[in-house]
Enzyme design. Structure first.
Site, PDB file in Angstrom:
ATOM      1  CB  SER A 172      -0.948   0.010   1.209  1.00 14.77           C
ATOM      2  OG  SER A 172      -2.064  -0.809   0.949  1.00 14.77           O
TER       3      SER A 172
ATOM      4  CE  LYS B 174      -4.604   1.906  -0.890  1.00 17.76           C
ATOM      5  NZ  LYS B 174      -3.953   0.670  -0.408  1.00 17.76           N
TER       6      LYS B 174
ATOM      7  CB  SER C  87      -4.538   2.034   3.721  1.00 15.43           C
ATOM      8  OG  SER C  87      -3.653   1.467   2.774  1.00 15.43           O
TER       9      SER C  87
ATOM     10  CE  LYS D 258      -1.331   4.181   2.532  1.00 14.65           C
ATOM     11  NZ  LYS D 258      -1.477   3.047   3.493  1.00 14.65           N
TER      12      LYS D 258
END
Length: 408
Positions: free
Chosen positions: A83, A86, A148, A250
């Site tokens: 993720s 992202k 997320s 993140k």
């Protein structure tokens, strides 16, 4: 007798000019002003200890201002970014918004495809926006960033590019601009795909670029929780609660990638970015990331050696309307270095022995290099800080004679 006197005078003039040239050809760059030793400065006799031992397949800690990797392992090894992908999705959104192609007030549809591929019915993280209903782009982006949400990432990709596949092409185009040479994106979410990969170094570049280029969008990563309808979810980056200097960026996880975390913190004027990939648990990735940031801030510091267009040195110019030119750097020259070593920096210049007009402002004429303990720590092109037009015929002729004499 008169002829002899003329020859003596000419010889003297040429000798003076040549002597002046000898001093002008190898100018020493202006030495950066000494930095005040702060309370955390190290004694010159103390070595910097090794970086903490990290659990993971690849990791690094990088200085944001210089892009210098302070420590790392397997930094260029391909990994699944999970993720953390992202962040690239956010970067594309921010860039397209800055270009006027989309707006924060756009109505973004949570399509059936986005809901089925990334919604609550999947094993991945989701945002909770209702299927076949719209939400403002800014809300959808925050749902993707804080929670997320895979569903939000897909819906945003479809809104911006028509399909997630087309959006991935945009992601790769922006990645190329950022110098992410070992990265390829196939989707907007980070879900596992055969040719979806990056490296710790490339991901650090991306995180740093997000903070630098789009601070407003970057700030969404510091939001600790976000509510969509009846669902409130916490940001998975637990360092936001542990360390007030951490403001991003993140987390990521799936079976192929392990537990991952790209973190960033700012203390004083210094920002560091850490990347831990393939860790064994949420707790371990957070512990290791915190250790890397603490180590980097404790033992390294960043200095601006020369400001943009600051005069670094002056150099003689032949055949020009001016007899010398100021040289400097077009962009600030920064260096990341061990604390307590600033006074040992050794600047030097590499310039042609002869500069001949005309010279344009901004024209590269050499390099300035900065060494520390025999190692190159920073370098930048030296550029002309002003233009020097060509001189008139007689001065050019005179300088031609002097240059010929000096070459004998």
């Amino acid at each position: 007798m008169k002829a002899h006197a003329v020859r003596v005078a000419l010889f003297a003039a040429v000798s003076v000019a040549t002597l002046g040239l000898a001093f002008a050809q190898d100018p020493a760059p202006a030495t950066p002003a000494p930095a005040a030793a702060g309370p955390g400065a190290l004694s010159d006799e103390l070595p910097v200890p090794d970086a903490p031992s990290i659990t993971g397949t690849a990791w690094l800690v990088m200085d944001h201002a210089t892009g210098q990797v302070l420590a790392g392992e397997n930094v260029d090894e391909r990994v699944e970014p999970a993720s953390i992908t992202k962040v690239m999705t956010s970067y594309v959104i921010a860039a397209e918004m800055a270009a006027g192609k989309i707006s924060a007030d756009d109505d973004v549809m949570m399509t059936v495809n986005a809901w089925r591929t990334g919604g609550a019915g999947t094993d991945g993280s989701y945002s909770g926006f209702e299927v076949n209903k719209t939400a403002k782009l800014i809300e959808m982006e925050k749902g993707m960033t804080v929670q997320s949400g895979n569903d939000a990432a897909i819906a945003l990709a479809e809104h911006i590019a028509g399909s997630e596949e087309a959006f991935a092409s945009l992601m790769n185009a922006y990645a190329a601009r950022l110098g992410m040479k070992d990265t390829n994106f196939q989707n907007a979410t980070g879900l596992s795909a055969p040719e979806h990969y990056s490296t710790a170094r490339d991901l650090a570049k991306l995180g740093s670029a997000m903070a630098r280029d789009f601070p407003e969008h970057y700030a969404y990563n510091a939001i600790k929780e976000y509510t969509v309808g009846p669902i409130t979810q916490r940001n998975r980056n637990v360092l936001l609660w542990r360390d007030q200097s951490v403001d991003g960026i993140k987390t990521g996880h799936h079976s192929g990638a392990g537990y991952c975390l790209m973190a960033s913190a700012k203390r004083g004027d210094q920002r560091l970015v850490s990347v831990v990939m393939g860790s064994t648990s949420e707790a371990q990735r957070a512990t290791d990331s915190q250790a890397l940031l603490n180590w980097g801030f404790r033992f390294y510091e960043t200095h601006q050696l020369y400001a943009a267009e600051e005069v670094v040195a002056t150099q003689k110019v032949w055949k020009g309307q001016a007899n010398e030119i100021s040289l400097g750097v077009a962009e600030p020259l920064l260096v990341s270095m061990q604390r307590g070593k600033y006074s040992k920096l050794q600047p030097s210049m590499d310039v042609p022995r002869t500069l001949v007009a005309p010279l344009e402002k901004g024209q590269a004429v050499g390099k300035v290099r900065v060494m520390l303990d025999g190692k190159l720590v920073a370098e930048a092109p030296l550029v002309a800080l002003e233009a020097v037009p060509e001189a008139g015929f007689f001065k050019r002729l005179w300088h031609e004679l002097l240059m010929w004499w000096q070459s004998l």
